[in-house]
Design an enzyme around this catalytic site. Sequence first.
Site, PDB file in Angstrom:
ATOM      1  N   LYS A  89       4.308   8.226   9.532  1.00 15.79           N
ATOM      2  CA  LYS A  89       3.895   7.533  10.747  1.00 15.79           C
ATOM      3  C   LYS A  89       4.827   7.788  11.927  1.00 15.79           C
ATOM      4  O   LYS A  89       4.795   8.855  12.534  1.00 15.79           O
ATOM      5  CB  LYS A  89       3.704   6.041  10.470  1.00 15.79           C
ATOM      6  CG  LYS A  89       2.526   5.746   9.527  1.00 15.79           C
ATOM      7  CD  LYS A  89       2.181   4.302   9.500  1.00 15.79           C
ATOM      8  CE  LYS A  89       1.079   3.981   8.474  1.00 15.79           C
ATOM      9  NZ  LYS A  89      -0.234   4.543   8.819  1.00 15.79           N
ATOM     10  N   TYR A  98       0.852  -1.191   0.000  1.00 11.01           N
ATOM     11  CA  TYR A  98       0.000   0.000   0.000  1.00 11.01           C
ATOM     12  C   TYR A  98       0.885   1.238   0.000  1.00 11.01           C
ATOM     13  O   TYR A  98       1.778   1.379   0.838  1.00 11.01           O
ATOM     14  CB  TYR A  98      -0.900  -0.005   1.243  1.00 11.01           C
ATOM     15  CG  TYR A  98      -1.735   1.233   1.412  1.00 11.01           C
ATOM     16  CD1 TYR A  98      -2.899   1.425   0.675  1.00 11.01           C
ATOM     17  CD2 TYR A  98      -1.367   2.214   2.339  1.00 11.01           C
ATOM     18  CE1 TYR A  98      -3.672   2.558   0.849  1.00 11.01           C
ATOM     19  CE2 TYR A  98      -2.135   3.354   2.513  1.00 11.01           C
ATOM     20  CZ  TYR A  98      -3.289   3.522   1.769  1.00 11.01           C
ATOM     21  OH  TYR A  98      -4.044   4.658   1.939  1.00 11.01           O
ATOM     22  N   ASP A 128       9.292   2.153   0.319  1.00 13.35           N
ATOM     23  CA  ASP A 128       8.234   2.764   1.115  1.00 13.35           C
ATOM     24  C   ASP A 128       8.443   2.326   2.560  1.00 13.35           C
ATOM     25  O   ASP A 128       8.154   1.183   2.925  1.00 13.35           O
ATOM     26  CB  ASP A 128       6.865   2.326   0.595  1.00 13.35           C
ATOM     27  CG  ASP A 128       5.716   2.990   1.329  1.00 13.35           C
ATOM     28  OD1 ASP A 128       5.879   3.328   2.520  1.00 13.35           O
ATOM     29  OD2 ASP A 128       4.641   3.147   0.730  1.00 13.35           O
TER      30      ASP A 128
END
Length: 434
Positions: A271, A143, A243
């Site tokens: 995050k 994702y 990522d």
Amino acid sequence: MLKFEESARIIASESRYVAGGVNSNFRLGMGHGPLVFTHGEGAYLYDVDGNKIIDYYCGMGAMVLGHSPAGVQAAVKQQVEKGILFAGQSPVEYEAARIICERIPSAERLRFGSSGSEVAQAAMRLTRAATGRRTIVKFEGHYHGWFDNILWSTAPSLADAGPAEDPNLVQGSKGQSMADAEGLDVLQWNDLAAVEARLSRGDVAAVLMEAAMCNQGAISPMPGYLEGVQAACRKYGTILIFDEVITGFRLGQKGAQGRFNVTPDLSIFAKAIANGFPVAAIVGRADLMDMFATGGVLHGGTFNSQPVPMAAMVATQQALTPEHYERTSVYGTRLREGIKSIFAETGIKAQVTGYELMFHIGFGLDAPARNYRDLAHADKAGYARFAQALLRHGVRVLERGAWFVSSEHNDDVVDKTLEAVRVAAREVAPTLPA
């Protein structure tokens, strides 16, 4: 046994203003419905029903220091008094940039953003400008944000996914069309031969991947896989992007790339970089990153490097010392191994895989998953019942199987968690396939 009537009442009432009562679809879908929280402290969340809940969502992985780190709170308060948004530069953003460039192997230069979805877009734009090519290769189950051009094959059904050797692009949302996927190819992860064959056609701008597959499962790269992909990218003039939105500052101070000793051309972070504040970063080779300044590649954003989140980021990074990882890893490992033992005692077939501060539980699997298709055979419904039982006993975990551990999940919290796991496992074990 906890109850959640007041959360349900508020969600139903406020849905007249907020669609579904939530501001992200990823907050839907829990068995007891979306919850409404009043505050967080350490490893705990407190909700409107008066429940005190051990939290392993950790803000979808962001809260690596827990819900109330004093150093981060103090830094934010001090910065608010100095100013909130300047539409210009501030010393704190340069301090933040220096820390990341000194820690992350791929970070010769960086640019800050506000979300992982944003910086993923910046990375793809940059690679297309640098190579003059269009195609981006991604992988099933990975994702990289919710935008139309990349939200493909993140969690496809096996019926739609097509053959493993030539996967279909499967949309992640209604409202997408195949035109949105122009210039995007999808492969199975951990299959080096597939990457080499695809790159040999000479038209791929970038390979974009999670260095450890943590959006779906907690799946490690096969030995030699990352090194092989890197070599293939160099051979065929393709840019390698990691990522690290999830893995960054969870798999170690230097991210997954430091843990696996493979340095990509570009990386993206978010995050845990700022313990819950909206900070993201794209980092990488100087010759690529400088194209934002001198090469005609646009990157912008009103809230990029906003001083308050930057102050939170600096304080977070100052707390993420080697001693932090050594201490917190003990808690995470003890929790993971304790869960394995309880499943063995109660006869629950499951794979508990991953890392010290992030791991995954897949019910019904005979062996650790190597890719998304292996993971797709897990008993998701059975695990969802287990997650619901845990919540009734005061432990909140993601129903997709991920567990995030913070520095506040100490021995006392782990003890209480394992007690709840044992009770919940006994409750659901009779309902699972033999």
